[in-house]
Design a protein around this motif. Structure first.
Motif, short mmCIF file in Angstrom:
data_model
loop_
_atom_site.label_atom_id
_atom_site.label_comp_id
_atom_site.label_asym_id
_atom_site.label_seq_id
_atom_site.Cartn_x
_atom_site.Cartn_y
_atom_site.Cartn_z
N ALA A 163 -6.98 -10.21 -11.48
CA ALA A 163 -5.94 -11.07 -10.90
C ALA A 163 -4.81 -11.21 -11.92
O ALA A 163 -5.05 -11.60 -13.06
N VAL A 164 -3.61 -10.87 -11.50
CA VAL A 164 -2.46 -10.80 -12.41
C VAL A 164 -1.46 -11.91 -12.09
O VAL A 164 -1.03 -12.06 -10.93
N ALA A 165 -1.11 -12.68 -13.10
CA ALA A 165 -0.06 -13.69 -12.95
C ALA A 165 1.30 -13.00 -12.89
O ALA A 165 1.46 -11.84 -13.30
N ASP A 166 2.32 -13.70 -12.37
CA ASP A 166 3.68 -13.17 -12.25
C ASP A 166 3.70 -11.85 -11.48
O ASP A 166 4.37 -10.89 -11.84
N TRP A 167 2.94 -11.85 -10.40
CA TRP A 167 2.87 -10.65 -9.56
C TRP A 167 4.21 -10.46 -8.83
O TRP A 167 4.79 -11.40 -8.30
N PRO A 168 4.72 -9.22 -8.79
CA PRO A 168 6.00 -8.98 -8.11
C PRO A 168 5.93 -9.36 -6.63
O PRO A 168 4.97 -9.00 -5.93
N ALA A 169 6.92 -10.06 -6.16
CA ALA A 169 6.94 -10.50 -4.77
C ALA A 169 6.90 -9.30 -3.82
O ALA A 169 7.62 -8.32 -4.01
N GLY A 170 6.05 -9.39 -2.84
CA GLY A 170 5.96 -8.35 -1.83
C GLY A 170 5.16 -7.12 -2.23
O GLY A 170 5.01 -6.20 -1.43
N GLN A 171 4.65 -7.10 -3.46
CA GLN A 171 3.92 -5.92 -3.93
C GLN A 171 2.47 -5.97 -3.43
O GLN A 171 1.78 -6.97 -3.62
N ALA A 172 2.01 -4.90 -2.83
CA ALA A 172 0.62 -4.81 -2.40
C ALA A 172 -0.28 -4.60 -3.61
O ALA A 172 0.17 -4.16 -4.67
N PRO A 173 -1.57 -4.94 -3.51
CA PRO A 173 -2.50 -4.64 -4.60
C PRO A 173 -2.47 -3.16 -4.98
O PRO A 173 -2.16 -2.29 -4.14
N LEU A 174 -2.78 -2.88 -6.23
CA LEU A 174 -2.73 -1.53 -6.75
C LEU A 174 -4.10 -1.11 -7.27
O LEU A 174 -4.82 -1.91 -7.89
N LYS A 175 -4.45 0.16 -7.05
CA LYS A 175 -5.72 0.69 -7.53
C LYS A 175 -5.46 1.61 -8.73
O LYS A 175 -4.71 2.58 -8.62
N VAL A 176 -6.09 1.28 -9.84
CA VAL A 176 -5.96 2.05 -11.09
C VAL A 176 -7.28 2.76 -11.35
O VAL A 176 -8.34 2.12 -11.43
#
Length: 285
Positions: free
Chosen positions: A43-56
């Motif tokens: 879980a990442v703080a300051d997540w960019p607005a509108g950005q979907a989750p990302l798989k790394v």
């Protein structure tokens, strides 16, 4: 020695030889199994607005060499990993192995060619490992770049919403964490990730990032009940030994790797890759 004690001794010697042969066979079978795909969520703080989750997707320590990791095996693994549909793939070094008992040492281009098959919308990023520096570092970097992989050596790049810093290998003395962080700062806002072959760089990262991703330890590679791992090749002992680690609030992922070092054997440590989902932090937590 009479005939009867001699026969008894020969039977025990034969049983011991059979046990050793079975133990070696088990270790080689473990080393050549398909990698386990381990999963985690950050879980990442300051997540960019509108950005979907990302798989790394994190892979490390491919250690291409005969007999256990010919390029053909790595190409097959790459095909399986592509089915995970990651957004970005991070390769944490040690692409090659020049172990003394290797049955075949491949060229830099042969080592890298299977990685050209990796597929991710945001690209594939690699940081060198100690074995890469001990082999042919310039040839490996050139081959990676020709095949479309981005190599970071104390550098950083912005890929979509991600800012990826790649620290060069610490074990061979090529790391520069402050320089990497400085480049990341210059790239502006984004979700910060740090890729490094060795997790021993973690204490030098003086501010939190979304995750630090590494390999190198092989999760011990050769571990035994009660005894544990023979070594993690880390000056911090088992602090960064393996897996999903919370180091004083910093998430660190250390992969067991796909290949082997020194001996083509694994005990109690299977090959693995990590699929890490980055998502926005719930402000209520």
């Amino acid at each position: 020695m009479s005939a009867k004690p001699r026969r008894r001794w020969l039977r025990w010697a034969a049983l011991l030889a059979l046990f050793c042969l079975l133990l070696l066979a088990k270790g080689y079978w473990n080393a050549t199994r398909d990698p386990v795909v381990r999963t985690a969520t950050v879980a990442v703080a300051d997540w960019p607005a509108g950005q979907a989750p990302l798989k790394v997707l994190l892979i490390s320590d491919t250690h291409v060499a005969g007999p256990d990791m010919p390029p053909e095996r790595l190409a097959r693994i790459v095909g399986e990993l592509n089915r995970l549909r990651p957004d970005i793939i991070l390769v944490a070094g040690d692409l090659v192995s020049a172990k003394r008992i290797a049955t075949h040492i491949y060229t830099a281009d042969e080592v890298v060619a299977p990685l050209a098959g990796l597929q991710a919308p945001l690209g594939v990023v690699a940081a060198p490992g100690n074995h890469d520096h001990w082999f042919e570092p310039d040839a490996l970097r050139g081959a990676l770049e020709r095949h479309g992989l981005r190599v970071l050596q104390n550098e950083a790049v912005k890929l979509g919403p991600l800012i990826v810093g790649g620290v060069d290998d610490e074990h061979s003395g090529h790391d520069d964490v402050p320089a990497t962080l400085a480049v990341m700062d210059r790239l502006g806002k984004g979700i910060p990730l740090i890729l490094s072959h060795s997790p021993d760089i973690v204490p030098a990262v003086k501010r939190p990032v979304a995750a630090i991703l590494a390999g190198h330890t092989h999760c011990g590679q050769i571990r035994f009940p009660l005894i544990g791992a023979l070594t993690y090749v880390s000056r911090y002992g088992d602090r960064f030994a393996c897996g999903d680690i919370n180091d004083d609030g910093q998430r660190v992922f250390v992969g067991a790797g796909l290949g082997t070092s020194l001996l083509p054997l694994r005990y109690l440590t299977l090959p693995d890759a990590w699929l890490i989902t980055l998502e926005p932090k719930d402000p209520r937590r």
